[in-house]
Design a protein around this motif. Structure first.
Motif, short mmCIF file in Angstrom:
data_model
loop_
_atom_site.label_atom_id
_atom_site.label_comp_id
_atom_site.label_asym_id
_atom_site.label_seq_id
_atom_site.Cartn_x
_atom_site.Cartn_y
_atom_site.Cartn_z
N VAL A 102 -29.67 -18.93 -17.71
CA VAL A 102 -30.27 -17.93 -16.83
C VAL A 102 -29.15 -17.37 -15.95
N LEU A 103 -29.11 -16.06 -15.84
CA LEU A 103 -28.13 -15.38 -14.99
C LEU A 103 -28.86 -14.70 -13.84
N ALA A 104 -28.17 -14.56 -12.74
CA ALA A 104 -28.72 -13.82 -11.61
C ALA A 104 -28.37 -12.35 -11.73
N SER B 50 -39.08 -13.28 -10.08
CA SER B 50 -37.83 -13.73 -10.71
C SER B 50 -36.99 -14.63 -9.81
N LYS B 51 -37.63 -15.31 -8.88
CA LYS B 51 -36.94 -16.30 -8.05
C LYS B 51 -36.97 -17.68 -8.70
N VAL B 52 -37.87 -17.89 -9.68
CA VAL B 52 -38.07 -19.18 -10.32
C VAL B 52 -37.79 -19.05 -11.82
N ALA B 53 -37.02 -20.01 -12.36
CA ALA B 53 -36.73 -20.07 -13.80
C ALA B 53 -37.23 -21.42 -14.32
N ARG C 64 -28.19 -20.40 -2.78
CA ARG C 64 -28.85 -21.71 -2.74
C ARG C 64 -29.90 -21.79 -3.83
N ILE C 65 -29.87 -22.91 -4.54
CA ILE C 65 -30.77 -23.14 -5.66
C ILE C 65 -31.46 -24.48 -5.46
N LYS C 66 -32.77 -24.47 -5.49
CA LYS C 66 -33.53 -25.72 -5.37
C LYS C 66 -33.93 -26.20 -6.77
N ILE C 67 -33.74 -27.48 -7.02
CA ILE C 67 -34.15 -28.08 -8.29
C ILE C 67 -35.58 -28.57 -8.12
N GLU C 68 -36.53 -27.76 -8.56
CA GLU C 68 -37.94 -28.09 -8.36
C GLU C 68 -38.45 -29.12 -9.35
N ASN C 69 -37.90 -29.13 -10.55
CA ASN C 69 -38.30 -30.14 -11.53
C ASN C 69 -37.09 -30.46 -12.39
N CYS D 139 -33.94 -29.16 -20.41
CA CYS D 139 -35.12 -29.92 -20.81
C CYS D 139 -36.44 -29.19 -20.52
N PRO D 140 -37.42 -29.35 -21.40
CA PRO D 140 -38.74 -28.75 -21.16
C PRO D 140 -39.27 -29.16 -19.78
N GLY D 141 -39.74 -28.17 -19.03
CA GLY D 141 -40.30 -28.42 -17.72
C GLY D 141 -39.29 -28.31 -16.58
N ASP D 142 -37.99 -28.35 -16.88
CA ASP D 142 -37.00 -28.20 -15.81
C ASP D 142 -37.20 -26.85 -15.13
N CYS D 143 -37.01 -26.84 -13.80
CA CYS D 143 -37.33 -25.64 -13.03
C CYS D 143 -36.35 -25.47 -11.87
N LEU D 144 -35.80 -24.27 -11.72
CA LEU D 144 -34.90 -23.91 -10.63
C LEU D 144 -35.51 -22.78 -9.82
N ARG D 145 -35.27 -22.82 -8.50
CA ARG D 145 -35.74 -21.77 -7.61
C ARG D 145 -34.58 -21.26 -6.77
#
Length: 195
Positions: A68-70, A53-56, A82-87, A186-192
């Motif tokens: 998404v809530l933490a 549950s580190k990646v949404a 800290r949140i990384k925008i992976e996609n 958007c489809p495919g967007d990803c946060l870590r």
């Protein structure tokens, strides 16, 4: 000189005060420790949580404001998440970073950034109590790391783009405790979430 009775009463009051202070400090230490162990817990619609549950990830086929809530609630102290925008979809960039009162139960009825307890920034706008109050000239791109600082004691939240050092800050006088609150569109967007 103090009588024995008054001295005993004074000692009892001091012991009670010290116990209250100790309990308060222990509570604050537990809350501070939580921010080091954050993960996503609640997701709406087309969000899939991965990697403990580190990646949404937005798994839908259409654009839709998914929330998404933490897990952790923040009541006092200062916490940095800290949140990384992976996609990030390059054609329709839309993300939201902020807080929401942890007393909110249903995040699926409307876009969550319209909630009366929502404070934060989208890629274009600033939201206070769920109301768009101004524009935000975002410099956020894919691979950026966003740091959200929650100062519960002073009721201030800050957003920092670590790549550009651009920082935004706002007063957030909403009901505590707060939860980290993100929206992926958007489809495919990803946060870590980073440790």
């Amino acid at each position: 000189m103090m009588s024995e009775r008054r001295f005993q009463e004074y000692l009892r009051n001091e012991i009670n005060r010290l116990q209250h202070t100790r309990n308060d400090l222990q509570k604050r230490m537990r809350i501070l420790a939580l921010s080091e162990n954050e993960y996503f817990t609640t997701a709406s619609y087309d969000i899939r949580l991965e990697e403990n549950s580190k990646v949404a990830i937005h798994t839908g086929k259409q654009m839709f404001h998914n929330t998404v809530l933490a897990e952790n609630s923040y009541l006092s102290g200062t916490h940095r998440l800290r949140i990384k925008i992976e996609n990030l979809n390059s054609n329709h960039k839309y993300l939201f970073f902020g807080v929401l009162s942890s007393s909110i139960d249903n995040i699926q009825s409307v876009p969550s950034f319209y909630s009366p307890s929502a404070y934060g920034w989208s890629m274009k706008y600033i939201y206070v109590k769920g109301i768009q109050i101004g524009e935000y000239d975002s410099d956020i791109i894919q691979e950026d790391v966003i740091e959200l600082e929650l100062n519960c004691d002073e009721r201030i939240i800050s957003l920092l783009n670590k790549r550009t050092n651009k920082k935004m800050q706002m007063m957030a006088d909403g009901k505590l405790p707060w939860k980290l609150h993100c929206t992926i569109c958007c489809p495919g967007d990803c946060l870590r979430l980073l440790d």
